[in-house]
Write an enzyme that holds these catalytic residues in place. Structure first.
Site, PDB file in Angstrom:
ATOM      1  CB  THR A 133       5.574  24.650   7.808  1.00 29.25           C
ATOM      2  OG1 THR A 133       6.732  23.886   7.482  1.00 29.25           O
ATOM      3  CG2 THR A 133       4.353  23.955   7.272  1.00 29.25           C
TER       4      THR A 133
ATOM      5  CD1 TRP B  89       6.788   2.850   4.172  1.00 31.02           C
ATOM      6  CD2 TRP B  89       8.053   3.698   2.545  1.00 31.02           C
ATOM      7  NE1 TRP B  89       7.143   4.128   4.535  1.00 31.02           N
ATOM      8  CE2 TRP B  89       7.915   4.676   3.549  1.00 31.02           C
ATOM      9  CE3 TRP B  89       8.805   4.013   1.420  1.00 31.02           C
ATOM     10  CZ2 TRP B  89       8.506   5.930   3.479  1.00 31.02           C
ATOM     11  CZ3 TRP B  89       9.405   5.266   1.345  1.00 31.02           C
ATOM     12  CH2 TRP B  89       9.251   6.214   2.362  1.00 31.02           C
TER      13      TRP B  89
ATOM     14  NE  ARG C 211       3.860   2.659  11.160  1.00 36.03           N
ATOM     15  CZ  ARG C 211       4.770   3.295  10.402  1.00 36.03           C
ATOM     16  NH1 ARG C 211       5.778   3.942  10.974  1.00 36.03           N
ATOM     17  NH2 ARG C 211       4.673   3.308   9.118  1.00 36.03           N
TER      18      ARG C 211
ATOM     19  CG  ASP D 291       6.724  19.335 -25.487  1.00 32.09           C
ATOM     20  OD1 ASP D 291       7.153  18.687 -24.523  1.00 32.09           O
ATOM     21  OD2 ASP D 291       5.786  18.951 -26.208  1.00 32.09           O
TER      22      ASP D 291
ATOM     23  CG  HIS E 244      -1.579   1.304   1.530  1.00 33.64           C
ATOM     24  ND1 HIS E 244      -2.599   1.821   0.770  1.00 33.64           N
ATOM     25  CD2 HIS E 244      -1.343   2.215   2.502  1.00 33.64           C
ATOM     26  CE1 HIS E 244      -2.961   2.996   1.264  1.00 33.64           C
ATOM     27  NE2 HIS E 244      -2.216   3.263   2.311  1.00 33.64           N
TER      28      HIS E 244
ATOM     29  CD  GLU F 241       9.758  10.067  -1.920  1.00 35.64           C
ATOM     30  OE1 GLU F 241      10.702  10.417  -2.658  1.00 35.64           O
ATOM     31  OE2 GLU F 241       8.643   9.747  -2.350  1.00 35.64           O
TER      32      GLU F 241
ATOM     33  CG  HIS G  27      12.586  13.756  12.291  1.00 32.76           C
ATOM     34  ND1 HIS G  27      12.451  15.009  11.773  1.00 32.76           N
ATOM     35  CD2 HIS G  27      12.066  12.940  11.360  1.00 32.76           C
ATOM     36  CE1 HIS G  27      11.857  14.957  10.609  1.00 32.76           C
ATOM     37  NE2 HIS G  27      11.625  13.711  10.325  1.00 32.76           N
ATOM     38  CG  HIS G  28      11.945   9.585   9.774  1.00 38.02           C
ATOM     39  ND1 HIS G  28      10.614   9.499   9.410  1.00 38.02           N
ATOM     40  CD2 HIS G  28      12.418  10.699   9.178  1.00 38.02           C
ATOM     41  CE1 HIS G  28      10.323  10.523   8.611  1.00 38.02           C
ATOM     42  NE2 HIS G  28      11.383  11.276   8.461  1.00 38.02           N
TER      43      HIS G  28
ATOM     44  CG  HIS H 224      12.536  14.371   6.489  1.00 42.02           C
ATOM     45  ND1 HIS H 224      11.536  13.847   7.278  1.00 42.02           N
ATOM     46  CD2 HIS H 224      12.260  15.665   6.346  1.00 42.02           C
ATOM     47  CE1 HIS H 224      10.703  14.812   7.599  1.00 42.02           C
ATOM     48  NE2 HIS H 224      11.120  15.930   7.064  1.00 42.02           N
TER      49      HIS H 224
ATOM     50  CE  LYS I  94       6.102  26.810   1.371  1.00 48.23           C
ATOM     51  NZ  LYS I  94       5.643  27.568   0.208  1.00 48.23           N
TER      52      LYS I  94
ATOM     53  CB  SER J  70      10.788   6.601 -13.637  1.00 52.47           C
ATOM     54  OG  SER J  70       9.697   7.459 -13.818  1.00 52.47           O
ATOM     55  CB  SER J  71      11.901   9.739  -9.534  1.00 51.96           C
ATOM     56  OG  SER J  71      10.842   8.915  -9.201  1.00 51.96           O
TER      57      SER J  71
ATOM     58  CB  SER K  18       0.660  29.014  -3.707  1.00 53.64           C
ATOM     59  OG  SER K  18       1.143  28.554  -2.474  1.00 53.64           O
TER      60      SER K  18
ATOM     61  CE1 TYR L  33       8.613  18.809   4.829  1.00 47.57           C
ATOM     62  CE2 TYR L  33      10.866  18.090   5.085  1.00 47.57           C
ATOM     63  CZ  TYR L  33       9.679  18.515   5.633  1.00 47.57           C
ATOM     64  OH  TYR L  33       9.566  18.635   6.988  1.00 47.57           O
TER      65      TYR L  33
END
Lengths: 294, 527
Positions: free
Chosen positions: B330, B144, B452, B108, B79, B257, B304-305, B255, B333, B171-172, B270, B259
């Site tokens: 943040t 994951w 979890r 283009d 998932h 990732e 922090h993870h 991390h 924003k 790809s990315s 915005s 963002y």
């Protein structure tokens, strides 16, 4: 940058092309075949090789298209800038790929090996797991030698690695010589400089193979000799792979120089490969310092 | 391919699309490729959603109900992989493909063939990944995040997982290179950096994050592969390595990732809020600097993870302080979005509703993120449902809501038809209510200690889990409304005007609706 482009002709947007989808299929077959061969399935290697051939065909076809479009004069200066940005960011991504492996090396040397040897706040734990382990670098003794065999020695920096350093540094100079010759329309200098660079590149790869032979046969240093062997072979192997790619790219550029594709104004393919070559060179200096020397 | 119909009546331009399947396989057109990315993301959204339904069905009651624990773990793992790499990221790349060239006045993308390759790698990567569901030993089930040594116990699926991640990464990175080259090189005359729409700005920074972080993931999974098959000991203490090293390298990618999946959402919101508040964006420049600050900070907060993994105290403190710092840009924003609406003449069409839902609910996710960023309290929350609630608030009501807002906002420009506003509003209200029923109780479950990634739980967690599951099923069903709106709009409907929205600003609204196959063959002059 935008203001300088106001008078240029319309941006060249290529017509639809078969190569991207061929490349995607080739990547898929390569990955699918490799995964199957790692799972010990009989056809894995065959599928992988088919995938690699498809990828080679794609690279050949795609670059043929780009080269013939370039020779036909379809590319405006703006297209040239797109290619430049593309190559710059591609090299940045490669730098970060190497950074992951350098990170592993630094982590092992700064943290995991000293901690296993009893350093730091978790030091006392060593008494409970591998009390006999004495942390040194290069790691010639493993925390738990029951499953892994340590190496008997490592490659010193002042033999082949130093020669290889000089070879790569010289090749950086010869490619720059070729570039200057190209800018001054000195065809013989261009071809001689490139041919020397290609030769130095392949000599580097050959010496690297010799060194691997020494490491494995005399010192029993392999990928499986603990974290030293793992980082050594991952970093030098990944770098050697890049040198091989770069040398092949330089060979293509040499052929194109002989065919007279480049002019002092229009030779981005040459520059892209030269950038790549310098990048590979700089990574080697990092390897020489942190893997072999310090 | 529902958009094919929309484009079919459109061959008055002399370089129209090719006929048949070849158009999609060989295309170099940014709009075709953008459409394929969006359709692919939508398909993956429903595949990943189906997996979430399995998870919520199993957790409806305590005890093992429907699936065995191994398969449950496969579902949580797959998932996440499908939603992150298959739905959210391709959707943002698809939006960038469609909108960035149009917003900057380019003909283009800078590298059109490469663009097609970036897309077509994705379906094959997911073919590889999803095929593991049918392999002996089942799909990857180690999460994951692929932590060693657990992930090394994966069966035949293991090399498929690693190589699929490699393909997604290629790809990315290629897609990001293309987007950044396009923005740097293809802007119309007069389109200076500080005139770029904020969506374009957020994508410059996102592309930078992709190019610098995805290769690190590639390095990490390569080391997993060699640890399993080639005898290296990167993540094996017996050979001098460290399993924790994998976590460090993974989260150095992970991390940024996070963002990558939220900065383009900031750009979308915005764009939408000023349109429907009929006021220019408040604090444009501070938005740009805030986005850049968030991107910078994303590289120095990764551990922090892993507060509970046993780092030195200095590490715990450093990563706590840097993490909490992110609240500053943040906050800038969120303040700017609210200030944009202040005394605006607001209307509440579906894109605006989703954008407002984003601002409120993403902020909730941001606050729970602050709680998790404080080391001593994270010791309590780590690996509980509180974390699950947190990242679903930022990813579902954050990233996914913004993608839906963007779809409603630009769908008339893409198809030439207005979507069904009544159905759109129904979709919004059913989504926003059910998503809170789904995820809000998970905060309480986590604070009470429910872990979890476990298919069973203690009976005292039953009520909140039932509520959450009911919300989950209802949220899943609500998304069928979204599918209906998109298909209906692609097939026909009220003709959209060029400007579409009364307050809309930007180059995309100067084009006809639907946007012609080639938009700005001669660059517009931007003053």
């Amino acid at each position: 940058m935008a203001s300088s482009n106001t008078q240029t002709p319309a941006y060249y947007v290529p017509d639809s092309s078969i190569w991207p989808i061929v490349g995607a299929v080739g990547l898929f077959l390569t990955a699918f075949g490799f995964a199957n061969s790692l799972n010990d399935h009989a056809n894995g290697m065959t599928i992988m090789n088919v995938g690699l051939i498809v990828l080679l065909v794609m690279i050949w076809g795609w670059f043929s298209d780009v080269i013939s479009e370039s020779v036909a004069g379809k590319y405006s200066p703006q297209v040239d800038v797109s290619f430049r940005w593309g190559m710059i960011w591609f090299i940045v991504s490669e730098v970060m790929f190497f950074a992951a492996f350098f990170g592993a090396l630094f982590y092992a040397r700064q943290f995991s090996v000293p901690w296993l040897g009893g350093d730091g706040s978790k030091g006392p734990v060593q008494e409970l797991i591998w009390p006999a382990f004495d942390a040194t670098w290069p790691l010639l003794q493993l925390p738990d030698p029951t499953h892994l065999a340590p190496a008997a020695g490592v490659i010193g920096p002042w033999g082949l690695p130093l020669i290889n350093t000089l070879i790569l540094l010289t090749s950086g100079a010869t490619v720059t010589w070729a570039h200057h010759a190209l800018l001054h329309e000195d065809r013989r200098g261009l071809i001689a400089g490139l041919a020397l660079t290609v030769a130095l590149g392949f000599i580097f790869v050959y010496l690297q193979i010799l060194e691997y032979g020494h490491a494995m046969h005399e010192y029993h240093l392999t990928m499986a000799s603990g974290i030293y062997g793992a980082t050594f072979f991952m970093l030098t192997g990944f770098h050697g792979f890049h040198v091989t790619l770069g040398a092949i790219m330089l060979t293509v550029i040499l052929a194109r120089a002989i065919w007279g594709h480049f002019t002092p104004q229009n030779h981005f393919a040459f520059e892209a490969v030269a950038w790549y070559w310098h990048f590979v060179d700089v990574v080697w200096l990092g390897l020489f310092i942190f893997v072999y020397w310090l | 391919m529902s958009h094919a119909a929309a484009h079919a009546d459109h061959h008055d331009h002399h370089h129209g699309p090719a006929k048949g399947i070849g158009r999609w396989l060989y295309t170099t057109n940014h709009k075709d490729i953008g459409t394929m990315y969006m359709v692919f993301a939508l398909i993956m959204f429903f595949i990943g959603g189906a997996m979430a339904m399995v998870i919520r069905a199993e957790l409806f009651q305590p005890g093992l109900q429907l699936v065995d624990p191994q398969f449950f773990n496969s579902m949580t793992t797959m998932h996440a992989l499908v939603m992150i790499f298959g739905a959210v990221m391709p959707a943002f790349v698809g939006l960038a493909n469609w909108m960035v060239p149009v917003m900057i006045g380019a003909p283009d993308m800078a590298l059109p063939r490469l663009n097609n390759w970036s897309f077509w790698i994705m379906p094959f990567a997911f073919l590889l990944l999803l095929s593991t569901l049918f392999l002996p030993g089942g799909a990857p089930a180690g999460g994951w995040t692929m932590y060693a040594p657990l992930v090394l116990q994966t069966g035949e699926a293991f090399p498929f997982l690693i190589l699929a991640v490699h393909m997604m990464g290629i790809s990315s990175v290629l897609g990001a290179i293309n987007i950044i080259a396009t923005i740097f090189n293809m802007r119309a005359p007069g389109m200076t950096y500080m005139k770029l729409p904020l969506f374009v700005w957020t994508w410059i920074i996102t592309a930078f994050l992709l190019i610098t972080s995805i290769p690190v993931l590639a390095g990490a999974v390569t080391m997993l592969l060699t640890d399993k098959y080639f005898g290296t000991s990167f993540f094996n203490a017996a050979g001098g390595g460290d399993p924790v090293m994998f976590q460090h390298i993974f989260w150095f990618f992970g991390h940024p990732e996070v963002y990558i999946m939220i900065l383009p959402a900031f750009g979308i919101v915005s764009a939408i809020i000023p349109t429907f508040a009929r006021k220019p964006l408040f604090g444009y420049e501070s938005m740009v600097y805030a986005t850049a600050s968030i991107a910078f900070l994303s590289f120095i907060v990764w551990a922090h993870h892993m507060f509970t993994v046993g780092m030195p105290l200095a590490g715990e403190l450093f990563f706590m302080y840097t993490t909490v710092l992110i609240a500053v840009p943040t906050g800038v924003k969120v303040f700017n979005w609210v200030a944009t609406m202040w005394r605006g003449s607001m209307t509440f069409e579906t894109p605006m509703l989703f954008a407002l839902g984003f601002v409120v609910l993403f902020t909730i996710g941001g606050f729970s993120g602050l709680m998790l960023g404080v080391t001593p309290v994270d010791f309590q929350y780590h690996d509980t449902y509180f974390v699950v609630a947190h990242f679903h608030y930022v990813l579902v009501t954050g990233a996914v809501f913004s993608i839906m807002a963007a779809t409603y906002y630009w769908l008339p420009k893409w198809t030439g038809h207005m979507y069904d506003e009544r159905l759109g509003k129904l979709h919004f209200w059913s989504s926003v209510i059910t998503v809170n029923i789904l995820f809000f109780p998970q905060h309480f479950l986590g604070l009470a200690g429910m872990p979890r990634r476990i298919p069973d739980y203690a009976v005292q967690f039953t009520d909140f889990n039932m509520i959450s599951s009911i919300g989950g099923f209802a949220f899943g069903l609500s998304q069928l409304l979204f599918l209906a709106v998109v298909i209906k709009c692609a097939r026909g409907g009220e003709k959209a005007t060029d400007r579409v929205w009364e307050g809309a600003e930007g180059l995309e609204w100067t084009l006809p609706s639907p946007a012609p196959y080639h938009s700005f063959t001669t660059p517009p002059i931007v003053r």
